[in-house]
Design an enzyme around this catalytic site. Structure first.
Site, short mmCIF file in Angstrom:
data_model
loop_
_atom_site.label_atom_id
_atom_site.label_comp_id
_atom_site.label_asym_id
_atom_site.label_seq_id
_atom_site.Cartn_x
_atom_site.Cartn_y
_atom_site.Cartn_z
N GLU A 1 -12.73 92.77 38.34
CA GLU A 1 -12.47 94.50 38.57
C GLU A 1 -11.56 94.36 39.96
O GLU A 1 -11.67 93.77 40.90
CB GLU A 1 -13.60 95.24 38.89
CG GLU A 1 -14.72 95.16 37.60
CD GLU A 1 -15.99 95.89 37.70
OE1 GLU A 1 -16.17 96.64 38.61
OE2 GLU A 1 -16.83 95.60 36.87
N LYS B 1 -23.53 88.56 41.60
CA LYS B 1 -22.42 89.28 41.90
C LYS B 1 -22.06 89.05 43.38
O LYS B 1 -21.05 88.89 43.94
CB LYS B 1 -22.85 91.03 41.82
CG LYS B 1 -21.46 91.72 41.99
CD LYS B 1 -21.76 93.43 41.66
CE LYS B 1 -21.87 93.49 40.32
NZ LYS B 1 -23.07 93.54 39.56
N THR C 1 -25.14 101.20 39.24
CA THR C 1 -23.92 100.99 40.26
C THR C 1 -23.82 102.75 40.75
O THR C 1 -24.09 103.45 39.96
CB THR C 1 -22.69 100.44 39.85
OG1 THR C 1 -22.73 99.40 39.40
CG2 THR C 1 -21.48 100.77 41.18
N ARG D 1 -16.42 87.62 37.74
CA ARG D 1 -17.69 86.84 37.19
C ARG D 1 -17.22 85.82 36.17
O ARG D 1 -15.98 86.46 35.48
CB ARG D 1 -18.73 87.80 36.59
CG ARG D 1 -17.95 88.91 35.92
CD ARG D 1 -19.31 89.92 35.53
NE ARG D 1 -18.61 91.00 34.59
CZ ARG D 1 -18.88 92.30 34.60
NH1 ARG D 1 -19.84 92.55 35.56
NH2 ARG D 1 -18.51 93.06 33.91
N GLN E 1 -20.82 97.53 49.52
CA GLN E 1 -19.33 97.32 49.81
C GLN E 1 -18.48 98.53 49.90
O GLN E 1 -18.61 99.54 49.59
CB GLN E 1 -19.05 96.66 48.63
CG GLN E 1 -17.61 96.01 48.71
CD GLN E 1 -17.03 95.13 47.46
OE1 GLN E 1 -17.64 95.52 46.14
NE2 GLN E 1 -16.16 94.05 47.54
N GLN F 1 -14.54 92.47 42.08
CA GLN F 1 -15.76 91.83 41.46
C GLN F 1 -15.06 90.83 40.72
O GLN F 1 -13.99 90.99 40.28
CB GLN F 1 -16.50 92.54 40.58
CG GLN F 1 -17.72 92.12 39.93
CD GLN F 1 -18.61 92.98 39.11
OE1 GLN F 1 -18.63 94.28 39.57
NE2 GLN F 1 -19.01 92.55 38.09
N HIS G 1 -17.81 98.09 29.24
CA HIS G 1 -18.92 97.53 28.95
C HIS G 1 -19.27 97.42 27.51
O HIS G 1 -19.73 96.44 27.07
CB HIS G 1 -20.06 98.50 29.51
CG HIS G 1 -20.18 98.08 31.26
ND1 HIS G 1 -20.23 97.16 31.40
CD2 HIS G 1 -20.47 99.39 32.11
CE1 HIS G 1 -20.25 97.35 32.93
NE2 HIS G 1 -20.13 98.58 33.43
#
Length: 828
Positions: free
Chosen positions: A275, A22, A116, A290, A163, A288, A785
């Site tokens: 995201e 990440k 998170t 990925r 962050q 984010q 998710h």
């Protein structure tokens, strides 16, 4: 900053082992100038200083978590975190998220598998959140996910991202390719008011938007009853706001997100799962990115045009990848076939992707004769693929360009003449017994001829040229069956009865031989004792001497034969030894089927009145000849068995030369590499084994794939039937099974294949997915998710189904269609 903390702007791609997936992505996006909120990473060095992963991996997950939570954080690490945090601002709210070294990888997203913590305020709170992130590496769900994806616990370490929080007015997730249909030029956005965790966790039914090029082609509004928002001083709260029928994004914001998504994809060169958040001032932030791990890789497309690829591997029953040597063998066979059929051995019709074999059937669909022939042929062999291809007939990209049957007819006549097909068919019709005897002699012919040829030449000359000599003989049997169906009124299933207990079927002969082996062992006390003790009785060796060249997934030259590893045969024999009911014995069942077939012939002959003689004539030939349909493949497998021994011997010589670690590593080379005389081949093998092992974990293989990534089978055509429960398609595929309504995953029991029905699923639910046959969620969007992991595990899923947990009852049989979003119940 020091070894324990590093700013996003100082992170580069070589630091994955230090900062995790990440943080590596966020650092790269920051350097690319994209709209990433400021932050830093607590490196894996800090994690290592607190606990040694090798030691933790040898304990239970619970002990590992407790160790990390109870071990004091060294003062120098606390100081490094505090200094880095103060550089973000005075008491600034931050998001604290895990960044494992095995996370956000091209083959495994690890979506939500670690924890998170949002809106964390203050140095002590940040340090505590970092500690809890470390511990989340050892949750049951994270451990299970790593084991499923073949990732070693001892090589996985955790960094932590800290962050600046975006106080979102609206947020969500965006996929730069459609994760359900696979279409690469569609962008899919799920959005909801408040913090993005509501969308990601599946706690809310979000608004769903699809952008195709410059057009918004789909808007599906969720109820958005809940939102998550920050609390003053730290922490978050879930707020029930009631159903909201207004979209939470304007068209302008949707297009702005699409532009950002394309920028991210261009930067990485592959589709991305992102995201994002839009703050109260309307500013867009990227939090984010990925890789999308569930998309099937696309074949090379040199001309850039629209193409249709048919998966030959799946049609042969192989979901698993094919070894490099196995694919090299098929390349040689394909060259031979293309040269014989179309006169062009260099044709691009044969393609590979995802370690599987595909054929480009675009030109077939452009031909009226071609599309009818192929879909009718597949209708007998692989009906679902035929259905999917027929669904493309109306696509203008694949419209008929050649409607004349003349070219195809000329080609068929040329091939029929070249291989004497009419003569072979006529001989089979006149004297079927002799035709069968001649066909069965071809096994020796193929082995003797191939022994004098190099491996590549044997594949080219001893496979495709042999098939036209066999196919007409079996075809005569089926033509006779079809003719009877034209002249006699038959009821459903009657013609199929004629095909029961067919003689001259090499596969049935093998099965009966295996049953005979079990009976021989059962009758011999010494052999039975040897077998039960794990020893090999002589009867097994005799069976392997005749049938040892066969195997599971036997069309892959690179896979062991039964003679190499008889474990499958032993397992089948063990099952046969448990059969006590004489009426259930395979030989009895086979004989009963043959008797029923003969009786059916007489029934149909009597029904035909004056044509009864022809019915008997035709159907007796059907029974003598139709069993040969298995023989062409058997000859190929027989050849593969002989060639595999020769290739293995070359592998043994390469081991002796120090160029391979093991003889069977040779099957991860191609023929050219195998015959090379210089160089260490072990690094090549290691790299290919890693790719092969990764593809072994792929759960979903498309039957048909388009060059833009679309899986036609996953595309929603039409609307669900009236009365169905309807939600959002989340993972393509259809499954029918027993429903299990689960309200809490703790202690839940799910039988293999049952369909999990849940109110929503956060990552804590995902271990249940390992045995689930499908998933229905009352809440959530296609990018939550639960949906992401369902796609990774290859189980059909529908989410956002209103009243799912009350309208579906445990124990009832339901059908879940992950392509249309329909859930059908008995009452529907």
């Amino acid at each position: 900053m020091d070894d324990y903390c590093v700013d996003f702007g100082a992170i580069d791609g070589a630091m994955l082992a230090t900062v995790g997936g990440k943080a590596a992505n966020l650092g790269e996006l920051t350097k690319a100038g994209l709209l990433v909120p400021q932050g830093f990473c607590v490196t894996t060095d800090a994690y290592r200083a607190v606990a040694e992963a090798d030691e933790l991996a040898r304990t239970t997950p619970e002990h590992a978590r407790r160790t990390l939570l109870e071990t004091p954080v060294p003062q120098e690490i606390r100081d490094a975190i505090a200094i880095a945090y103060r550089e973000l601002g005075d008491g600034v709210p931050v998001a604290v998220r895990s960044s494992a070294t095995a996370e956000d990888l091209p083959f495994a997203s690890f979506a939500g598998q670690q924890d998170t913590f949002l809106n964390v305020v203050g140095e002590d709170a940040v340090v505590d959140a970092v500690r809890r992130c470390w511990a989340s590496l050892w949750t049951d769900r994270a451990v299970s996910y790593r084991e499923t994806n073949g990732i070693d616990h001892t090589t996985t370490y955790l960094a932590v991202v800290v962050q600046r929080m975006v106080q979102s007015a609206v947020s969500g997730v965006m996929f730069t390719a459609n994760p359900v249909t696979g279409k690469r030029d569609q962008i899919v956005i799920d959005a909801s008011p408040g913090l993005g965790e509501a969308v990601v966790s599946g706690a809310v039914n979000p608004d769903h938007f699809v952008v195709d090029g410059r057009e918004i082609v789909e808007k599906r509004l969720g109820d958005k009853k809940f939102l998550i928002r920050s609390l003053p001083g730290g922490g978050t709260e879930h707020v029930e706001v009631g159903e909201n029928e207004e979209p939470c994004l304007t068209d302008g914001q949707i297009h702005a997100l699409a532009v950002l998504g394309r920028e991210v994809q261009v930067h990485y060169g592959s589709p991305q799962d992102t995201e994002w958040a839009i703050d109260a001032d309307g500013e867009l932030h990227l939090t984010q990115a990925r890789p999308i791990t569930t998309l099937f890789p696309l074949p090379d497309n040199p001309d850039g045009g629209a193409h249709v690829y048919f998966c030959f591997s799946l049609a042969q029953g192989l979901e698993r990848p094919i070894t490099p040597m196995g694919r090299a063998a098929f390349r040689e066979i394909a060259k031979s076939a293309l040269e014989i059929v179309i006169g062009d051995p260099a044709s691009q019709s044969y393609v590979e992707s995802g370690e599987r074999i595909f054929f480009d059937v675009t030109k077939v669909l452009h031909s009226r004769v071609g599309r009818e022939f192929v879909t009718r042929l597949l209708g007998v062999m692989e009906a679902r693929s035929s259905e999917v291809l027929r669904g493309l007939f109306d696509d203008p990209r694949f419209a008929i360009r050649n409607s004349s049957p003349t070219p195809a007819l000329k080609r068929v006549l040329r091939l029929a003449h070249r291989f004497s097909v009419p003569v072979t068919a006529a001989k089979a019709l006149v004297n079927p017994e002799k035709a069968v005897r001649n066909a069965l002699l071809m096994e020796r012919e193929v082995l003797e001829r191939s022994a004098a040829l190099p491996v590549e030449q044997a594949l080219r000359r001893c496979v495709v040229p042999v098939l036209p000599r066999l196919a007409p003989t079996a075809l005569v049997g089926f033509v006779m069956l079809g003719l009877v169906g034209k002249i006699v009124k038959v009821w459903p299933g009657e013609l199929q009865t004629v095909l029961r207990g067919l003689p001259n079927n090499i596969t049935t002969e093998m099965d009966m031989a295996m049953w005979g082996l079990a009976q021989e062992i059962r009758r011999d006390p010494v052999a039975l004792q040897q077998f039960q003790n794990g020893e090999r009785p002589k009867a097994l060796d005799r069976f392997l001497a005749r049938w040892g060249h066969r195997a599971v997934a036997e069309i892959d030259l690179g896979l062991p034969r039964w003679s190499d590893d008889p474990a499958h045969v032993i397992g089948v024999v063990r099952n046969f030894l448990r059969v006590e009911d004489e009426n259930a014995a395979p030989d009895v069942v086979f004989a009963r089927g043959a008797a029923e077939a003969e009786a059916m012939i007489e029934t149909l002959a009597r029904r035909a009145w004056g044509r009864g003689w022809f019915v008997r004539f035709a159907l007796r030939r059907t029974r003598l000849l139709a069993g040969l349909r298995e023989y062409p493949k058997y000859l190929v497998v027989t050849l593969f068995g002989a060639l595999r021994k020769r290739v293995f011997e070359i592998g043994a010589r390469l081991v002796a030369d120090g160029r391979l670690a093991a003889a069977d590593d040779v099957f991860f080379l191609n023929f050219e590499e195998m015959r090379s005389t210089q160089g260490d081949l072990r690094p090549v093998v290691a790299e290919r084994r890693e790719v092969y092992d990764r593809e072994m974990r792929r759960r979903h293989i498309p039957r048909v794939l388009l060059s833009d990534g679309t899986e036609p089978e996953a595309v929603h055509h039409g609307t669900p039937a009236e009365g169905d429960l309807v939600g959002t398609p989340a993972s393509a595929g259809t499954v029918t099974g027993i429903a299990r309504v689960v309200m809490d995953p703790v202690g839940a029991h799910l039988e293999p294949g049952e369909i999990l029905v849940a109110p929503s699923t956060d990552p804590g639910w995902t271990p249940l997915f390992l045995t689930a046959g499908g998933l229905v969620m009352e809440m959530g969007g296609a990018n939550s998710h639960g949906a992401v992991v369902a796609r990774e595990y290859g189980i059909p899923a529908v989410v956002g189904v209103r009243e799912a947990v009350t309208r579906i009852r445990t124990g009832e049989r339901i059908t879940v269609d992950g392509s249309t979003g329909a859930v059908t119940t008995p009452d529907a």
